[in-house]
Write a protein that holds these residues in place. Structure first.
Motif, mmCIF file in Angstrom:
data_model
loop_
_atom_site.group_PDB
_atom_site.id
_atom_site.type_symbol
_atom_site.label_atom_id
_atom_site.label_comp_id
_atom_site.label_asym_id
_atom_site.label_seq_id
_atom_site.Cartn_x
_atom_site.Cartn_y
_atom_site.Cartn_z
ATOM 1 N N SER B 11 0.807 -1.212 0.000
ATOM 2 C CA SER B 11 0.000 0.000 0.000
ATOM 3 C C SER B 11 0.844 1.268 0.000
ATOM 4 N N VAL B 18 1.678 5.095 -12.797
ATOM 5 C CA VAL B 18 1.789 6.530 -12.473
ATOM 6 C C VAL B 18 3.202 7.026 -12.792
ATOM 7 N N GLU B 46 6.239 33.016 -32.255
ATOM 8 C CA GLU B 46 4.936 32.587 -31.725
ATOM 9 C C GLU B 46 4.991 31.109 -31.338
ATOM 10 N N VAL B 47 5.490 30.297 -32.282
ATOM 11 C CA VAL B 47 5.591 28.840 -32.011
ATOM 12 C C VAL B 47 6.522 28.597 -30.820
ATOM 13 N N THR B 49 7.052 30.558 -28.325
ATOM 14 C CA THR B 49 6.368 30.930 -27.068
ATOM 15 C C THR B 49 5.443 29.810 -26.618
ATOM 16 N N ILE B 50 4.643 29.310 -27.580
ATOM 17 C CA ILE B 50 3.680 28.246 -27.213
ATOM 18 C C ILE B 50 4.418 26.996 -26.737
ATOM 19 N N LEU B 51 5.459 26.614 -27.451
ATOM 20 C CA LEU B 51 6.239 25.425 -27.046
ATOM 21 C C LEU B 51 6.877 25.613 -25.679
ATOM 22 N N ILE B 54 4.108 25.156 -23.121
ATOM 23 C CA ILE B 54 3.778 23.724 -22.978
ATOM 24 C C ILE B 54 4.887 23.000 -22.210
ATOM 25 N N ARG B 72 2.668 11.513 -0.220
ATOM 26 C CA ARG B 72 1.676 10.519 0.182
ATOM 27 C C ARG B 72 2.353 9.377 0.934
ATOM 28 N N ARG B 75 3.199 10.593 4.374
ATOM 29 C CA ARG B 75 2.008 10.704 5.211
ATOM 30 C C ARG B 75 1.518 9.344 5.695
ATOM 31 N N LEU B 76 1.862 8.276 4.984
ATOM 32 C CA LEU B 76 1.367 6.953 5.340
ATOM 33 C C LEU B 76 1.993 6.380 6.606
#
Lengths: 380, 139
Positions: B11, B18, B46-47, B49-51, B54, B72, B75-76
């Motif tokens: 657990s 993941v 422009e490209v 900037t977008i890349l 992302i 997590r 915390r367990l």
């Protein structure tokens, strides 16, 4: 680059499917896919996100449950020194259940409930004696409390697992939604029991015992006698009055039956008791401070209600006023080792009690002071 | 290893699915960042900037998920808070504070006092909780 230019760029990049470079085409296609999925599969995606969330908590609950079982078994082996491996018996114990009495005809249901609880208590004690033959009375009481905490954790885990699997099987949003909504509160309770486990196993005082601590501080050094059931009483002179101070017999994990003890003292004095003061730990509301002391009227006692019923019946018979002093804490503090703030609140509560005695009773009066709660780790 | 401990370790472990998803996101994000540099050098701002956006979002998101998974696991663990036992001599008022020992309880008579040889008494057992700072709302 100003905002208008960025918007124009985004528009030209995102909403032109045919034409443009390969990158903008992929991006536009991805956005269409996203819109399509949200439209037709939005609820299903939400359901899976909820299921993931419940699953994560379920992993945690499973871990806590297993730890609880392990701590209980270790404590039994260490203290009880059994001849055989106690694990199968502990596993059987964790599955114990109690069926509450039928209340279609509510008359007399309290006595039926009391009988069922007595049978349960005797059964638990016998089981602990078999599991841990070398344990003395205090250790046996502590082990019983440890096993009860492990049992509660096992039950919480199983209920959440039931709803998780049911939701997964039926893919019903409403089944999953219900469990997901109450999950934070359930987790809080489970974490509280997890911290209680070690406190019970080692015999440390817990937050719930602050009422018993107040009574212990008042009665310490005075002669004691036992009263039914599992309680002790001391006659203590306070501010010129005679106070019968009652608490569950410690230092083992025990709450006693304060209802029976108060009834016994009232009947011994033929009802000539001028006031009853009960002290107990109470759940605080969010925003209130831990260890805050408050005062009111009524029988300050939790549990299944049998003791509260008995106290109310007796004080009604003799028309005795009843006052309550409570010390506030949250569920986590109530079952985990006592916090410093709660411990210090015991002295503040004693001051309140003395003030109450001066204001509400006359010199020479007889009063009952009852400290309610689990007396684990608190002697007298 | 007992059944309980093997279940407990199951657990606490992170799902390989993941981890794979985090790894793929991270690789794609790094690729987007490299492409952004290339697009910038080719004066396609422009490209680029977008890349860049992302790539940056991808790196942030995968690092966040990885951190959350680690938290997590932390915390367990059920933590046992330190418990303090206070021992007092009622005669001379000598006070000693030590860690809780199994068998301690409030009003238990323990070892004799170092100063007056009178039996000492356990007067307090509690845990101290460090508050994480009060919330700023005025209620």
């Amino acid at each position: 680059m100003n905002i208008a230019a960025v918007l124009a760029l985004l528009q030209s990049q995102f909403f032109q499917f045919p034409g443009g470079d390969i990158f903008s085409q992929i991006l536009t296609f991805a956005i269409y896919i996203f819109i399509f999925l949200s439209l037709f599969y939005g609820q299903r995606i939400q359901l899976h996100i909820m299921l993931r969330e419940v699953e994560g908590s379920l992993y945690k609950l499973k871990y806590i449950r297993d730890e609880g079982r392990r701590i209980a078994i270790e404590a039994i082996k260490e203290v009880g020194k059994p001849q055989t491996d106690p694990t199968p018996r502990v596993d059987r114990f964790l599955e114990y259940f109690t069926i509450s009495p039928q209340s279609l005809d509510p008359a007399g249901v309290v006595w039926k409930l009391e009988h069922i609880l007595d049978v349960r208590d005797t059964r638990f004690k016998d089981e602990v004696r078999l599991l841990a033959p070398s344990a003395d009375e205090t250790q046996a009481n502590n082990l019983e409390n440890t096993l009860e905490a492990a049992m509660a954790l096992n039950y919480i885990y199983k209920v959440i697992r039931h709803y998780f699997l049911l939701g997964k099987k039926t893919l019903s949003l409403y089944v999953i939604m219900q469990i997901q909504m109450i999950l934070p509160l359930v987790m809080r309770e489970a974490e509280a029991y997890a911290s209680a486990l070690k406190a019970f196993a080692y015999g440390q005082p817990i937050g719930d015992g602050v009422g018993a601590l107040v009574a212990a501080k008042l009665m310490h050094g005075y002669p004691l006698r036992k009263v039914p059931k599992d309680c002790v009483v001391a006659t203590v002179p306070i501010e010129g009055r005679t106070a019968y101070v009652i608490k569950a017999e410690g230092p083992g994990g025990n709450v006693g039956k304060p209802g029976d003890a108060i009834k016994t003292i009232i009947e011994e004095n033929e009802g000539k008791i001028s006031n009853i003061i009960m002290i107990d730990a109470a759940l605080k509301l969010e925003g209130e401070d831990v260890g805050e002391v408050a005062e009111g009227v009524g029988a300050a006692i939790g549990g299944p209600g049998v003791d509260q019923f008995k106290i109310e019946e007796t004080i009604l018979k003799y028309r005795i006023p009843i006052n309550a002093v409570i010390i506030k804490e949250d569920i986590g503090d109530a079952v985990s080792p006592m916090r410093k703030e709660v411990f210090e609140a015991a002295d503040k509560a004693i001051e309140r009690i003395k003030q109450l005695i001066l204001e509400r009773t006359k010199e020479g009066d007889k009063i009952i002071i009852c400290g309610v709660g689990n007396t684990i780790g608190i002697g007298q | 290893m007992s059944k309980a401990s093997s279940e407990a370790s199951a657990s606490t472990k992170v799902s390989s699915f993941v981890l794979l998803a985090i790894f793929i996101t991270l690789v794609v994000a790094i690729m987007a960042l490299i492409l952004a540099v290339q697009a910038y050098s080719m004066e396609s701002y422009e490209v680029a900037t977008i890349l860049l956006i992302i790539g940056f979002l991808g790196v942030v998101a995968s690092s966040y998920v990885l951190l959350q998974t680690r938290q997590r696991m932390i915390r367990l663990r059920i933590e046992a808070p330190p418990i303090t036992t206070t021992i007092e001599c009622k005669k001379c008022g000598f006070k000693a504070v030590r860690e809780f020992q199994r068998g301690d309880y409030i009003f238990k008579e323990v070892e004799p006092c170092q100063k007056c040889n009178e039996k000492m008494l356990i007067t307090a057992i509690y845990r101290e909780v460090r508050e994480k700072g009060k919330p700023s709302f005025p209620f």
